[in-house]
Design a protein around this motif. Structure first.
Motif, PDB file in Angstrom:
ATOM      1  N   GLU A   1       0.858  -1.180   0.000  1.00  0.00           N
ATOM      2  CA  GLU A   1       0.000   0.000   0.000  1.00  0.00           C
ATOM      3  C   GLU A   1       0.898   1.235   0.000  1.00  0.00           C
ATOM      4  O   GLU A   1       1.820   1.338   0.817  1.00  0.00           O
ATOM      5  N   LEU A   2       0.642   2.139  -0.933  1.00  0.00           N
ATOM      6  CA  LEU A   2       1.408   3.385  -0.970  1.00  0.00           C
ATOM      7  C   LEU A   2       0.641   4.458  -0.209  1.00  0.00           C
ATOM      8  O   LEU A   2      -0.552   4.627  -0.402  1.00  0.00           O
ATOM      9  N   VAL A   3       1.361   5.146   0.673  1.00  0.00           N
ATOM     10  CA  VAL A   3       0.761   6.273   1.376  1.00  0.00           C
ATOM     11  C   VAL A   3       1.488   7.527   0.907  1.00  0.00           C
ATOM     12  O   VAL A   3       2.683   7.701   1.184  1.00  0.00           O
ATOM     13  N   LEU A   4       0.776   8.352   0.153  1.00  0.00           N
ATOM     14  CA  LEU A   4       1.414   9.534  -0.401  1.00  0.00           C
ATOM     15  C   LEU A   4       1.369  10.675   0.607  1.00  0.00           C
ATOM     16  O   LEU A   4       0.325  10.948   1.202  1.00  0.00           O
ATOM     17  N   ALA A   5       2.504  11.319   0.786  1.00  0.00           N
ATOM     18  CA  ALA A   5       2.568  12.495   1.640  1.00  0.00           C
ATOM     19  C   ALA A   5       3.025  13.651   0.755  1.00  0.00           C
ATOM     20  O   ALA A   5       4.216  13.863   0.560  1.00  0.00           O
ATOM     21  N   PRO A   6       2.068  14.360   0.169  1.00  0.00           N
ATOM     22  CA  PRO A   6       2.416  15.380  -0.820  1.00  0.00           C
ATOM     23  C   PRO A   6       3.113  16.590  -0.202  1.00  0.00           C
ATOM     24  O   PRO A   6       2.776  17.012   0.900  1.00  0.00           O
ATOM     25  N   THR A   7       4.051  17.134  -0.937  1.00  0.00           N
ATOM     26  CA  THR A   7       4.788  18.313  -0.478  1.00  0.00           C
ATOM     27  C   THR A   7       5.444  18.977  -1.685  1.00  0.00           C
ATOM     28  O   THR A   7       5.806  18.293  -2.649  1.00  0.00           O
ATOM     29  N   PRO A   8       5.584  20.302  -1.653  1.00  0.00           N
ATOM     30  CA  PRO A   8       6.417  20.908  -2.688  1.00  0.00           C
ATOM     31  C   PRO A   8       7.859  20.469  -2.473  1.00  0.00           C
ATOM     32  O   PRO A   8       8.265  20.230  -1.332  1.00  0.00           O
ATOM     33  N   VAL A   9       8.607  20.310  -3.530  1.00  0.00           N
ATOM     34  CA  VAL A   9       9.977  19.816  -3.386  1.00  0.00           C
ATOM     35  C   VAL A   9      10.999  20.855  -3.858  1.00  0.00           C
ATOM     36  O   VAL A   9      12.186  20.561  -3.937  1.00  0.00           O
ATOM     37  N   GLN A  10      10.514  22.061  -4.185  1.00  0.00           N
ATOM     38  CA  GLN A  10      11.476  23.131  -4.467  1.00  0.00           C
ATOM     39  C   GLN A  10      10.833  24.475  -4.155  1.00  0.00           C
ATOM     40  O   GLN A  10       9.602  24.575  -4.054  1.00  0.00           O
ATOM     41  N   GLY A  11      11.678  25.437  -3.931  1.00  0.00           N
ATOM     42  CA  GLY A  11      11.165  26.783  -3.634  1.00  0.00           C
ATOM     43  C   GLY A  11      10.918  26.985  -2.157  1.00  0.00           C
ATOM     44  O   GLY A  11      11.197  26.108  -1.339  1.00  0.00           O
ATOM     45  N   ASP A  12      10.359  28.142  -1.847  1.00  0.00           N
ATOM     46  CA  ASP A  12      10.108  28.493  -0.444  1.00  0.00           C
ATOM     47  C   ASP A  12       9.163  27.479   0.202  1.00  0.00           C
ATOM     48  O   ASP A  12       8.161  27.098  -0.384  1.00  0.00           O
ATOM     49  N   GLY A  13       9.502  27.072   1.398  1.00  0.00           N
ATOM     50  CA  GLY A  13       8.641  26.144   2.135  1.00  0.00           C
ATOM     51  C   GLY A  13       8.839  24.691   1.752  1.00  0.00           C
ATOM     52  O   GLY A  13       8.232  23.806   2.363  1.00  0.00           O
ATOM     53  N   ALA A  14       9.684  24.423   0.752  1.00  0.00           N
ATOM     54  CA  ALA A  14       9.874  23.025   0.331  1.00  0.00           C
ATOM     55  C   ALA A  14      10.494  22.203   1.459  1.00  0.00           C
ATOM     56  O   ALA A  14      10.018  21.107   1.775  1.00  0.00           O
ATOM     57  N   ALA A  15      11.542  22.745   2.088  1.00  0.00           N
ATOM     58  CA  ALA A  15      12.202  22.004   3.162  1.00  0.00           C
ATOM     59  C   ALA A  15      11.225  21.717   4.297  1.00  0.00           C
ATOM     60  O   ALA A  15      11.125  20.580   4.775  1.00  0.00           O
ATOM     61  N   GLU A  16      10.462  22.739   4.701  1.00  0.00           N
ATOM     62  CA  GLU A  16       9.473  22.554   5.773  1.00  0.00           C
ATOM     63  C   GLU A  16       8.437  21.517   5.352  1.00  0.00           C
ATOM     64  O   GLU A  16       7.993  20.707   6.162  1.00  0.00           O
ATOM     65  N   GLY A  17       8.032  21.560   4.073  1.00  0.00           N
ATOM     66  CA  GLY A  17       7.047  20.608   3.550  1.00  0.00           C
ATOM     67  C   GLY A  17       7.566  19.176   3.603  1.00  0.00           C
ATOM     68  O   GLY A  17       6.848  18.258   4.013  1.00  0.00           O
ATOM     69  N   ILE A  18       8.808  19.005   3.221  1.00  0.00           N
ATOM     70  CA  ILE A  18       9.411  17.661   3.234  1.00  0.00           C
ATOM     71  C   ILE A  18       9.506  17.144   4.665  1.00  0.00           C
ATOM     72  O   ILE A  18       9.137  15.996   4.960  1.00  0.00           O
ATOM     73  N   VAL A  19       9.946  18.027   5.562  1.00  0.00           N
ATOM     74  CA  VAL A  19      10.041  17.653   6.976  1.00  0.00           C
ATOM     75  C   VAL A  19       8.654  17.268   7.497  1.00  0.00           C
ATOM     76  O   VAL A  19       8.485  16.214   8.137  1.00  0.00           O
TER      77      VAL A  19
END
Lengths: 409, 75
Positions: free
Chosen positions: A162-180
């Protein structure tokens, strides 16, 4: 209002400066001057440009990628604080690089060195990814080609997952916070066996979020092991160094996360063959044992015939003995029967004799003297009895013989 | 029993059975019963692979919300 001591003010300044997010972690470029080294090995110098100058200290043991000399153009990393003893503002340097290197490269090298020194890249820290994951968390941009590839590959190779997607921007402002945030959200979920952190290829700037310290630390502290697949195989990010498994591309990350279906099928098939072979072996071994036993039996069979013959003989002898014993017994029985017949009173009575008993006393009368005239007597003959009364008494042989039925002839 | 095993458990059990059988020293009844169990497990494992369909779910993250609100989808 109150009056402060000098120490209170310098202490306050120091706290203020050290609490500022910009001043605690910054790069400054400038020219080195007034360079000196203390007895303890610390370096003191001034960084200056056309307009200003800043006092700097680089403690012994900090990283120095070049020989410092007066007039050198450098870029230094560190934090600003107050040296309370002299009340002066100082730049506490922890890394000096030659001028001309891009800031991203500088920061990359600095963070890499720092985390490496902390032991975050060590092989011993790397966790095995499970061979048969049930739930895989995917941290990437929603709706991206990367996500599409990952989904396709896993669906083709190992659809049991089962894949559980955790969407996040991966570039630009807020990308690092999104990945975290995405990594943390997956770690809060139950049963995530492995996390894929992925992004397609791009420039150093576009991949930058994966070189940020907070992303590296989120990967390092993830409960589930992390597979990184960032950029192309020539791109290395800090995230790659910290991850438990580094895949050269997002697609490779998907491939590394799951077993391959065709490998599994051939593994099952080979187990099936092994099963058939093993049972076949067991059965043929039993067959061999059986042949062995049959041969042994055949070898032993003459003995059995001999015993059987012996048993036959013994049986014959025994039956003869038993039969003769029975014959003997039968003859004995017949003679004993005859004897018994001779002694039986019934036989005597049936020859015409009678037994006389005194009715009153039950005494058997065998002599005249036992009885008197008028006595009641019981007379027993062969088939019954009758009662009588004595009318005459005569004693002596003459009286006995008179009227005695004579024998034939 | 075998119906409730995961694919991994099924495959592990199958491999264990093969090892046991190959080690020998079993009665013929035991060997046959293990063989049957193993064949059943192989069948179930194959069926699992054939029947499986990838399940996909999506976590609601704060940034996901933001993206939807802004209507942008960076690669």
């Amino acid at each position: 209002m109150r009056i402060y001591s000098v120490d209170e003010v310098t202490g306050y300044l120091r706290e203020l400066l050290e609490g500022d997010s910009l001043l605690t972690d910054l790069w400054i470029s400038g020219e080195v001057s007034n360079l000196s080294q203390s007895a303890a090995g610390h370096l003191y110098f001034t960084l200056k440009d056309e307009a200003s100058q800043l006092r700097c200290v680089l403690f012994r043991g900090e990283r120095l990628d070049l020989t410092l000399e007066n007039g050198a153009a450098v870029v230094a990393h560190g934090h600003i604080s107050v040296y309370e003893v002299t009340g002066s503002l100082q730049f506490y340097v922890d890394l000096v690089q030659p001028e001309g290197v891009g800031i991203l490269h500088l920061e990359f090298e600095r963070l890499k060195a720092e985390l490496e020194a902390e032991g975050l890249f060590e092989v011993a820290r790397k966790r095995e990814t499970p061979p048969f994951p049930r739930r895989i968390g995917v941290v990437t941009s929603p709706g991206s080609a990367v996500l599409h590839d990952i989904t396709n590959i896993i669906s083709r190779r190992y659809p049991l997952v089962e894949l559980v997607l955790a969407p996040t921007p991966v570039q630009g402002d807020g990308a690092a916070e999104g990945i975290v945030g995405a990594i943390e959200a997956l770690n809060e979920m139950e049963g995530i066996d492995v996390v894929i952190v992925a992004r397609g290829g791009g420039s150093l700037e576009e991949l930058w979020a994966f070189n940020e310290e907070k992303v590296a630390r989120a990967i390092a502290s993830s409960k589930a092991p992390v597979i990184s697949g960032v950029g192309h195989d020539t791109d290395f990010t800090i995230a790659d160094f910290v991850a438990d498994l580094r895949a050269p591309t997002p697609s490779a990350a998907a491939e590394l996360a799951v077993p391959h279906r065709s490998e599994l099928e051939s593994r099952i098939q080979s187990q099936q063959r092994a099963l058939v072979a093993a049972l076949g072996g067991e059965i043929s071994q039993r067959g061999t044992e059986l042949v062995h036993l049959t041969n042994r039996l055949r070898y032993l069979s003459p003995d059995i015939a001999r015993y059987r013959q012996r048993i036959d003989e013994l049986t014959k002898v025994t039956s003869i003995r038993v039969a003769s014993l029975l014959t003997i017994d039968r003859e004995q029985l017949r003679s004993q029967e005859l004897e018994l017949g001779a002694l039986s009173p019934i036989a005597t009575l049936s020859r015409g004799y009678a037994q006389v008993q005194h009715s009153a006393t039950g005494e058997v009368v065998s002599r005249v003297g036992q009885i008197h005239r008028g006595d009641a007597i019981d007379v027993r003959v062969s088939d019954g009895m009758f009662k009588g009364r004595v009318t005459t008494l005569k004693k002596g042989l003459q009286a006995w013989l008179k009227n005695f039925p004579s024998k034939k002839g | 029993m075998a119906e409730e095993l995961s694919f991994e458990e099924g495959l592990n059990r199958l491999e264990k059975i093969v090892q046991t059988l190959e080690a020998g020293g079993l009665s013929l009844e035991e060997a046959i019963s293990l063989f049957e169990e193993g064949m059943q497990l192989a069948k179930i494992c194959n069926q699992r692979l054939d029947a499986a369909e990838l399940k996909i779910s999506q976590l609601q993250t704060a940034f996901d919300q933001e993206i939807h609100n802004k209507g942008e989808a960076p690669c």
